[in-house]
Design a protein around this motif. Sequence first.
Motif, PDB file in Angstrom:
ATOM      1  N   ALA A 283       8.533 -51.667  57.052  1.00 20.29           N
ATOM      2  CA  ALA A 283       9.603 -51.584  56.058  1.00 20.29           C
ATOM      3  C   ALA A 283       9.087 -52.016  54.686  1.00 20.29           C
ATOM      4  O   ALA A 283       9.415 -51.399  53.659  1.00 20.29           O
ATOM      5  CB  ALA A 283      10.786 -52.451  56.474  1.00 20.29           C
ATOM      6  N   ASN A 284       8.289 -53.053  54.673  1.00 19.70           N
ATOM      7  CA  ASN A 284       7.658 -53.512  53.434  1.00 19.70           C
ATOM      8  C   ASN A 284       6.782 -52.411  52.846  1.00 19.70           C
ATOM      9  O   ASN A 284       6.833 -52.114  51.640  1.00 19.70           O
ATOM     10  CB  ASN A 284       6.851 -54.775  53.731  1.00 19.70           C
ATOM     11  CG  ASN A 284       5.948 -55.228  52.598  1.00 19.70           C
ATOM     12  OD1 ASN A 284       4.817 -54.744  52.481  1.00 19.70           O
ATOM     13  ND2 ASN A 284       6.413 -56.165  51.788  1.00 19.70           N
TER      14      ASN A 284
ATOM     15  N   ALA B  98       8.909 -49.426  51.430  1.00 16.70           N
ATOM     16  CA  ALA B  98       9.561 -49.744  50.164  1.00 16.70           C
ATOM     17  C   ALA B  98       8.551 -49.751  49.020  1.00 16.70           C
ATOM     18  O   ALA B  98       8.824 -49.217  47.935  1.00 16.70           O
ATOM     19  CB  ALA B  98      10.274 -51.087  50.261  1.00 16.70           C
TER      20      ALA B  98
ATOM     21  N   ALA C  64      13.359 -49.418  52.822  1.00 21.94           N
ATOM     22  CA  ALA C  64      13.156 -50.504  53.785  1.00 21.94           C
ATOM     23  C   ALA C  64      14.308 -50.594  54.770  1.00 21.94           C
ATOM     24  O   ALA C  64      14.104 -50.677  55.994  1.00 21.94           O
ATOM     25  CB  ALA C  64      13.008 -51.836  53.041  1.00 21.94           C
TER      26      ALA C  64
ATOM     27  N   THR D  31      16.638 -56.199  49.251  1.00 24.20           N
ATOM     28  CA  THR D  31      15.211 -56.006  49.502  1.00 24.20           C
ATOM     29  C   THR D  31      14.340 -56.759  48.500  1.00 24.20           C
ATOM     30  O   THR D  31      13.188 -57.087  48.808  1.00 24.20           O
ATOM     31  CB  THR D  31      14.872 -54.506  49.505  1.00 24.20           C
ATOM     32  OG1 THR D  31      15.532 -53.887  50.620  1.00 24.20           O
ATOM     33  CG2 THR D  31      13.388 -54.249  49.618  1.00 24.20           C
TER      34      THR D  31
ATOM     35  N   PRO E   2      11.612 -57.315  52.757  1.00 24.52           N
ATOM     36  CA  PRO E   2      12.490 -57.087  53.904  1.00 24.52           C
ATOM     37  C   PRO E   2      12.314 -58.181  54.947  1.00 24.52           C
ATOM     38  O   PRO E   2      11.265 -58.833  55.022  1.00 24.52           O
ATOM     39  CB  PRO E   2      12.022 -55.731  54.440  1.00 24.52           C
ATOM     40  CG  PRO E   2      10.587 -55.649  54.013  1.00 24.52           C
ATOM     41  CD  PRO E   2      10.529 -56.318  52.676  1.00 24.52           C
TER      42      PRO E   2
END
Length: 358
Positions: A251-252, A255, A272, A289, A321
């Motif tokens: 997710a990091n 993003a 994310a 986020t 995240p």
Amino acid sequence: MHQNRLDKLLKNMRDASIPQLILSDPNAIFYLTGKWIHPGERMLALYLNVSNQHLIFINELFPVHEELGIDKVWFKDTDDPIQLLAQYIQPHTTIGVDKSWPAMFLLDLMKYKKESTFVNGSSLIDTIRMTKDKHEIRLMREASKTNDFTMTGIINLISEHTTEKKMTQLVNNIYEELETEGPSFSPIIAYGANGADPHHSPDHSQLKKGDSIIIDIGCRMDSYCSDMTRTVFYRAVSPKAKEVYHIVKEANRRAISAVKPGVKFCDIDSAARDYIESKGYGEYFTHRTGHSIGLEVHDYGDVSAINTDTVAPGMIFSIEPGIYLPGEFGVRIEDLVLVTKSGCEVLNQFSKDLQIVE
């Protein structure tokens, strides 16, 4: 005064039809004048006028010997500083006041200037501060580099008998050894189930085998802040914790990959959040986020689902995240990113590979 910054602010004032502005936030005053003044409960006011009639009102307890490029108006503890300020304010106009000015000053000024309209003028300067110049970028790169070094040092000090609270002391010791201006916020160290609270206050908890360890730290250097989070594991990692870690890490990455000029902050948040939701953990990602950062660890602006503003080169904000499972553990991975002409530069170089500390 930083003339270029002042010119941008005056243009914003004209565009917003706010001919007068009162700034009290020491961060904003430093940004414009290059001088820190911390007045405590006493009044500090930088008065700006689109007609270039600028004044700064300072209590005599805070002597400022440097030339600030602006006339100084001094007052004593026994003076009425609001009455003094009111004498210089033009009547029958709109007056912008920043969000930091205490109500006890604002309400008194409103009594003196009943014919005027008062509005929140913070965004006039906050939006300028969002975009960093070359000097600010250099300082923030250095602060993040120092934070990387600190993260390495603190992870090497992890031990079974070192409490969360002791770990925060060790972080601050490293910052002192590195000659920083100290932490940019109170370090967050969270073991195991404590990590399910994103803003856990470190206590006397000690480590157990298999615990996650959230380390959220930042220092201040040359007045600018850093911020970074890493999550490591003590002696072992469960299959579930390993799964969650890799979801947060991805997710990091997603993003960060979405960051480029013209993209909306809400779309970066979605990059994310949508991934975490697709893995079944959406309800456990309980915060935005990211947030902007600069002179303050939380500058104006954020990476959230409701922020439809667009990203521009020179902006610096966090991508952080997290997944927080009550009673079990938490995982957060945070980097600062600098928006470039074609994408972004990640200011943190500390590894995001899953790490087990022995």
